[in-house]
Design an enzyme around this catalytic site. Sequence first.
Site, PDB file in Angstrom:
ATOM      1  N   CYS A  13     -37.087 -84.088 -11.797  1.00  0.00           N
ATOM      2  CA  CYS A  13     -37.359 -82.774 -11.952  1.00  0.00           C
ATOM      3  C   CYS A  13     -38.857 -82.605 -11.235  1.00  0.00           C
ATOM      4  O   CYS A  13     -39.320 -83.286 -10.399  1.00  0.00           O
ATOM      5  CB  CYS A  13     -37.168 -82.314 -13.301  1.00  0.00           C
ATOM      6  SG  CYS A  13     -38.277 -83.174 -14.445  1.00  0.00           S
ATOM      7  N   ASN A  16     -41.611 -84.141 -14.394  1.00  0.00           N
ATOM      8  CA  ASN A  16     -41.207 -85.168 -15.233  1.00  0.00           C
ATOM      9  C   ASN A  16     -41.781 -85.316 -16.629  1.00  0.00           C
ATOM     10  O   ASN A  16     -41.932 -86.078 -17.249  1.00  0.00           O
ATOM     11  CB  ASN A  16     -41.626 -86.561 -14.689  1.00  0.00           C
ATOM     12  CG  ASN A  16     -41.155 -87.883 -15.169  1.00  0.00           C
ATOM     13  OD1 ASN A  16     -41.734 -88.950 -14.772  1.00  0.00           O
ATOM     14  ND2 ASN A  16     -39.974 -87.797 -15.518  1.00  0.00           N
ATOM     15  N   CYS A  18     -40.275 -82.355 -18.864  1.00  0.00           N
ATOM     16  CA  CYS A  18     -39.079 -81.864 -19.710  1.00  0.00           C
ATOM     17  C   CYS A  18     -37.729 -82.282 -19.312  1.00  0.00           C
ATOM     18  O   CYS A  18     -37.133 -82.893 -20.156  1.00  0.00           O
ATOM     19  CB  CYS A  18     -39.155 -80.419 -19.154  1.00  0.00           C
ATOM     20  SG  CYS A  18     -40.731 -79.513 -19.878  1.00  0.00           S
ATOM     21  N   ARG A  19     -37.113 -81.952 -18.264  1.00  0.00           N
ATOM     22  CA  ARG A  19     -35.787 -82.203 -18.073  1.00  0.00           C
ATOM     23  C   ARG A  19     -35.172 -83.636 -17.501  1.00  0.00           C
ATOM     24  O   ARG A  19     -34.553 -84.241 -18.075  1.00  0.00           O
ATOM     25  CB  ARG A  19     -35.266 -81.386 -16.644  1.00  0.00           C
ATOM     26  CG  ARG A  19     -35.464 -79.850 -17.143  1.00  0.00           C
ATOM     27  CD  ARG A  19     -35.093 -79.072 -15.909  1.00  0.00           C
ATOM     28  NE  ARG A  19     -36.416 -78.946 -15.006  1.00  0.00           N
ATOM     29  CZ  ARG A  19     -36.587 -78.535 -13.850  1.00  0.00           C
ATOM     30  NH1 ARG A  19     -35.597 -77.687 -13.214  1.00  0.00           N
ATOM     31  NH2 ARG A  19     -37.657 -78.510 -13.279  1.00  0.00           N
ATOM     32  N   SER A  20     -36.059 -84.272 -16.481  1.00  0.00           N
ATOM     33  CA  SER A  20     -35.869 -85.669 -16.160  1.00  0.00           C
ATOM     34  C   SER A  20     -35.955 -86.622 -17.504  1.00  0.00           C
ATOM     35  O   SER A  20     -35.244 -87.547 -17.619  1.00  0.00           O
ATOM     36  CB  SER A  20     -36.311 -85.889 -14.814  1.00  0.00           C
ATOM     37  OG  SER A  20     -37.690 -85.987 -14.771  1.00  0.00           O
ATOM     38  N   ASP A 130     -35.240 -74.924 -15.478  1.00  0.00           N
ATOM     39  CA  ASP A 130     -36.677 -75.017 -15.932  1.00  0.00           C
ATOM     40  C   ASP A 130     -37.095 -74.573 -17.228  1.00  0.00           C
ATOM     41  O   ASP A 130     -37.127 -73.231 -16.962  1.00  0.00           O
ATOM     42  CB  ASP A 130     -37.348 -74.990 -14.745  1.00  0.00           C
ATOM     43  CG  ASP A 130     -39.106 -75.384 -15.052  1.00  0.00           C
ATOM     44  OD1 ASP A 130     -39.207 -75.825 -16.252  1.00  0.00           O
ATOM     45  OD2 ASP A 130     -39.726 -75.291 -13.936  1.00  0.00           O
TER      46      ASP A 130
END
Length: 165
Positions: A13, A16, A18-20, A130
């Site tokens: 993401c 690095n 939150c999402r990934s 995001d």
Amino acid sequence: MKKHGTVSVLFVCLGNICRSPTAHGIFAAAVQNAGLNDCVRVDSAGTGAWHVGNPPDPRSQAAALERGVDLSSQRARQVKRADFDQFDYILAMDKDNLSDLRSLAPAHYDGVLELFLRLDEGTREVEVPDPYYGGADGFQLVVDLIESASQELLSRIQRQLEANQ
Ligand code: 4NP
């Protein structure tokens, strides 16, 4: 496969945090539940460097922990060109991440460089939005999208491992 008998997956993401990391933790838990720890390597990285060395955002950690997944030991790192030599799958959370990864990728990269949600035929979403500047709902949505796509990815990799036995 970069290493015979194993499949490696890198989630990417922007930050690095939150999402990934959420995808890293949730997919790694699914791999463990399937008894495939020895065959599947999982990691995550960001296209940006602002948060390098930091643990995942507390809101992401809380959302993942509600599903029984602990992200606290992860630390952010930036994606690098050498990752393309290491990973069979490099899966982007959104189109900006994918575009940045395509710019970084060596011409000979022969793995799967794709939006993570494109592997999930059960959803019409193509991007994991995001959540950084939004509310708690955004973090729940991230977990929901990632849990579903992780199951699809796991099934795909299980078929791949069986075919290579
Ligand atoms: P991520 O979320 O890409 O899912 O880790 C973000 C984290 C930090 C920032 C943006 C997105 N930021 O601008 O610092």
